[in-house]
Every structure is written in C-alpha cells, then in structure tokens.
Design an enzyme around this catalytic site. Structure first.
Site, PDB file in Angstrom:
ATOM      1  CG  ASP A  64      -1.764   1.018   1.346  1.00 28.78           C
ATOM      2  OD1 ASP A  64      -1.430   1.875   0.585  1.00 28.78           O
ATOM      3  OD2 ASP A  64      -2.850   1.101   2.443  1.00 28.78           O
ATOM      4  CE1 TYR A 155      -6.824  11.564 -10.652  1.00 30.61           C
ATOM      5  CE2 TYR A 155      -7.635  12.782 -12.160  1.00 30.61           C
ATOM      6  CZ  TYR A 155      -6.956  11.667 -11.689  1.00 30.61           C
ATOM      7  OH  TYR A 155      -6.228  11.050 -12.771  1.00 30.61           O
ATOM      8  CE  LYS A 159      -3.217  11.390 -10.559  1.00 27.91           C
ATOM      9  NZ  LYS A 159      -2.141  10.417 -10.368  1.00 27.91           N
TER      10      LYS A 159
HETATM   11  N1  LIG Z   1      -7.598   6.398 -16.290  1.00 29.57           N
HETATM   12  C1  LIG Z   1      -7.813   7.665 -16.481  1.00 29.57           C
HETATM   13  O1  LIG Z   1      -8.575   8.283 -17.128  1.00 29.57           O
HETATM   14  C2  LIG Z   1      -6.596   8.365 -16.060  1.00 29.57           C
HETATM   15  C3  LIG Z   1      -6.275   9.781 -16.583  1.00 29.57           C
HETATM   16  C4  LIG Z   1      -5.223  10.443 -16.015  1.00 29.57           C
HETATM   17  C5  LIG Z   1      -4.360  10.012 -15.149  1.00 29.57           C
HETATM   18  N2  LIG Z   1      -4.761   8.764 -14.567  1.00 29.57           N
HETATM   19  C6  LIG Z   1      -3.839   8.151 -13.411  1.00 29.57           C
HETATM   20  O2  LIG Z   1      -3.008   7.029 -14.187  1.00 29.57           O
HETATM   21  C7  LIG Z   1      -2.735   6.327 -12.967  1.00 29.57           C
HETATM   22  C8  LIG Z   1      -3.099   4.815 -13.260  1.00 29.57           C
HETATM   23  O3  LIG Z   1      -4.617   4.574 -13.063  1.00 29.57           O
HETATM   24  P1  LIG Z   1      -5.408   3.712 -14.028  1.00 29.57           P
HETATM   25  O4  LIG Z   1      -6.278   4.465 -14.780  1.00 29.57           O
HETATM   26  O5  LIG Z   1      -4.379   2.609 -14.701  1.00 29.57           O
HETATM   27  O6  LIG Z   1      -6.248   2.993 -12.888  1.00 29.57           O
HETATM   28  P2  LIG Z   1      -6.553   1.541 -12.376  1.00 29.57           P
HETATM   29  O7  LIG Z   1      -7.497   1.710 -11.096  1.00 29.57           O
HETATM   30  O8  LIG Z   1      -6.574   0.687 -13.561  1.00 29.57           O
HETATM   31  O9  LIG Z   1      -5.192   1.142 -11.963  1.00 29.57           O
HETATM   32  C9  LIG Z   1      -4.838   1.646 -10.432  1.00 29.57           C
HETATM   33  C10 LIG Z   1      -3.761   0.574  -9.743  1.00 29.57           C
HETATM   34  O10 LIG Z   1      -3.352   1.186  -8.693  1.00 29.57           O
HETATM   35  C11 LIG Z   1      -3.470   0.148  -7.360  1.00 29.57           C
HETATM   36  N3  LIG Z   1      -3.585   1.079  -6.094  1.00 29.57           N
HETATM   37  C12 LIG Z   1      -4.440   1.930  -5.741  1.00 29.57           C
HETATM   38  N4  LIG Z   1      -4.342   2.336  -4.689  1.00 29.57           N
HETATM   39  C13 LIG Z   1      -3.045   1.705  -4.389  1.00 29.57           C
HETATM   40  C14 LIG Z   1      -2.303   1.813  -3.158  1.00 29.57           C
HETATM   41  N5  LIG Z   1      -2.863   2.589  -2.037  1.00 29.57           N
HETATM   42  N6  LIG Z   1      -0.936   1.222  -3.004  1.00 29.57           N
HETATM   43  C15 LIG Z   1      -0.659   0.371  -4.253  1.00 29.57           C
HETATM   44  N7  LIG Z   1      -1.465   0.197  -5.293  1.00 29.57           N
HETATM   45  C16 LIG Z   1      -2.713   0.938  -5.237  1.00 29.57           C
HETATM   46  C17 LIG Z   1      -4.918  -0.363  -7.996  1.00 29.57           C
HETATM   47  O11 LIG Z   1      -4.964  -1.738  -7.051  1.00 29.57           O
HETATM   48  C18 LIG Z   1      -4.749  -0.762  -9.309  1.00 29.57           C
HETATM   49  O12 LIG Z   1      -4.142  -1.892  -9.663  1.00 29.57           O
HETATM   50  C19 LIG Z   1      -3.397   6.964 -11.662  1.00 29.57           C
HETATM   51  O13 LIG Z   1      -2.433   7.580 -11.111  1.00 29.57           O
HETATM   52  C20 LIG Z   1      -4.247   7.637 -12.117  1.00 29.57           C
HETATM   53  O14 LIG Z   1      -4.875   8.929 -11.572  1.00 29.57           O
HETATM   54  C21 LIG Z   1      -5.596   8.145 -15.053  1.00 29.57           C
END
Ligand SMILES: NC(=O)c1ccc[n+]([C@@H]2O[C@H](COP(=O)([O-])OP(=O)(O)OC[C@H]3O[C@@H](n4cnc5c(N)ncnc54)[C@H](O)[C@@H]3O)[C@@H](O)[C@H]2O)c1
Length: 252
Positions: A64, A155, A159
């Site tokens: 975590d 959010y 970021k």
């Molecule tokens: N999907 C979008 O639209 C988007 C857009 C811009 C930025 N992001 C960023 O991209 C990154 C990845 O997100 P994603 O979209 O792939 O989401 P996702 O939910 O598919 O993957 C996130 C992963 O992080 C893990 N996670 C969450 N909390 C955690 C913790 N406390 N410790 C360890 N692991 C943890 C989850 O279990 C999951 O496997 C994030 O930082 C998100 O903010 C996503």
C-alpha cells in the site's frame, strides 16, 4: 506482450512500477518486459498481481503506497532482489468525482494520501538506489492538472501537485544525475472510475462527455500513455522536469 519500439539505454534495466496490477501500470509492465526490463511490480491488490508470480523478470509485492513503513521495506527488498534500481514509475493512484459542496474531508484526505503522499514516499524510499544508478523517476499526473474542469477539483489538484513535484524534484535531483518526468494522460479506459465508486453508466457518461471536448474526439488507451512512460524510464537520458500531455489535445 507488446512489440518492442524503443532502444533502452542499457540491457536489463531494473525498477519498480506501482499500481502494476491494472490499467496504465499493467500496460507499462507489459511494455517494459517486452523491452528486456526487470520489474518489481507493486500493487495493494494481491489478486491483481497473481498472474505474474511465475516469471523470472518480475517480482511481485503487495504494497500500500500510502503506508511509509511497508513502502520502505518493499524498497529495500526490491533493491536487494535486482541488485539495484534504475527506474520507478509512480502509477498507483485514485480518482474522486463530485462538486465542492458534496465532497467529504475524509475522501479528500485519502485521495491526497494516495496520489501525493504515495508518490512521495515511494520515490523517497528508492532515492538512494536511484542516485546510485543515475536513474529515472516517472510520475503519473493528469490532463486535468493542466486545465481546469468541473466536478473533480480535488483529483485535479492532487495531480497538479504531482506535476509540480515533478518539476521541483527534477531541479533538486538533477545534479545527482536523477531525471524526473511525468505524463499527463487524458481520460483513459481503465478500472479507475468504477474503483472510485462510479457505476458503469456514470463512467460511460463521463467518458462520453469528456471525449466530446477532446480535439481528437476520443478517450485514450492505457498503452498510449505507457509508451511515453517507457521512453522516459528506459530510453531517454536528457529530458527532465517534463509534464507531457498525452490527451488527444484535451489540455489545450
Ligand atoms: N484512467 C484515466 O482516465 C487516467 C487519466 C489520467 C491519469 N490517470 C492516472 O493513471 C494512474 C493509473 O490509473 P489507472 O487509470 O490505470 O487506474 P487503475 O484503477 O486501472 O489502476 C490503478 C492501480 O493502482 C492500484 N492501487 C490503488 N491504490 C493503491 C495503493 N494505495 N497502493 C498500491 N496500489 C494501489 C490499484 O489496485 C490498481 O491496480 C493513476 O495515477 C491515475 O490517477 C488515469
């Protein structure tokens, strides 16, 4: 597995990807392995890492990222497992939607713990190894860090903090040879929206509305962001302090 597209600066680069169980982090993991990297894959969900357990080029750790003690232990184990660390990709993150009038203090605190504190403690714990290797940090910000939007202000602010930490750390760590960059993806099809409590219908409405405002008129795929993360982590040796929009023009 993805087809190789980069020329890594060295064979067998070693590093940590957080949030490697899903979405953009998982796409990074696949791309990095296809380029000969060895990856310490961190996620808080053991199930999300279960399919990786039998590989020689991956070590999995249930971590975590908001818990500094477990991060410190995982960083020490990862550094020992691979005899050094060349990169860290801070991909673990969460989303929060809702107007100011409705957002709870607890939800804001948890969001900043994950997106800002998590990125900080992971990078800090791996810093001695990154200095030793003159390695690379890649943070994951968001297009909403670059352009104001309604209904996800906290959010976006979390970021924006990640984007600015990237610039400040680039300045601070450059003289030690450590490069720090970030990507700012636009809306991307992953589990993040439903993990934040949105229904499938709310997710599809949000993504449809966002796509309509994006110059290229679509949302992104995880690999479209993973390719740029891989470039910063594995290949490039001269860029630092960048916050790169990968968003179909959304942040213009
Ligand atoms: N999907 C979008 O639209 C988007 C857009 C811009 C930025 N992001 C960023 O991209 C990154 C990845 O997100 P994603 O979209 O792939 O989401 P996702 O939910 O598919 O993957 C996130 C992963 O992080 C893990 N996670 C969450 N909390 C955690 C913790 N406390 N410790 C360890 N692991 C943890 C989850 O279990 C999951 O496997 C994030 O930082 C998100 O903010 C996503």
């Amino acid at each position: 597995m993805s087809t190789p597209i980069l020329a890594p600066r060295r064979e067998g680069l070693r590093g940590v990807i957080t949030g490697a169980g899903s979405g953009i982090g998982r796409s990074c993991l696949e791309l990095f392995l296809a380029h000969g990297a060895r990856v310490d894959a961190w996620d808080r969900s053991p199930e999300a890492l279960a399919d990786l357990n039998d590989r020689d080029d991956v070590a999995t750790r249930v971590v975590d990222v908001t818990d500094p003690e477990s991060v410190a232990a995982a960083a020490a184990e990862a550094t020992e497992t691979w005899n050094g660390i060349d990169f860290v990709v801070n991909c673990a993150g969460g989303f929060l939607v809702g107007p100011l009038a409705e957002v709870s203090a607890d939800a804001v605190r948890k969001l900043f713990d994950l997106n800002v504190l998590g990125t900080t403690v992971v990078t800090q714990a791996l810093l001695p190894a990154l200095v030793a290797s003159k390695g690379a940090v890649v943070n994951v910000a968001s297009s909403v860090a670059l352009k104001a939007t309604v209904s996800n202000s906290h959010y976006a602010a979390s970021k924006a903090a990640v984007a600015h930490l990237t610039r400040c750390w680039a300045l601070e760590l450059g003289p030690q040879g450590v490069r720090v960059n970030s990507v700012a993806p636009g809306p991307t099809m992953t589990a993040i929206y439903q993990s934040a409590g949105m229904s499938a219908e709310q997710e599809s409405t949000l993504l449809r509305e966002r796509a309509a405002t994006i110059p290229l008129r679509r949302v992104g795929e995880p690999v479209e962001t993973a390719r740029w993360i891989a470039r910063f982590a594995l290949e490039d040796d001269w860029t630092t302090g960048t916050v790169l929009p990968i968003d179909g023009g959304m942040s213009l």
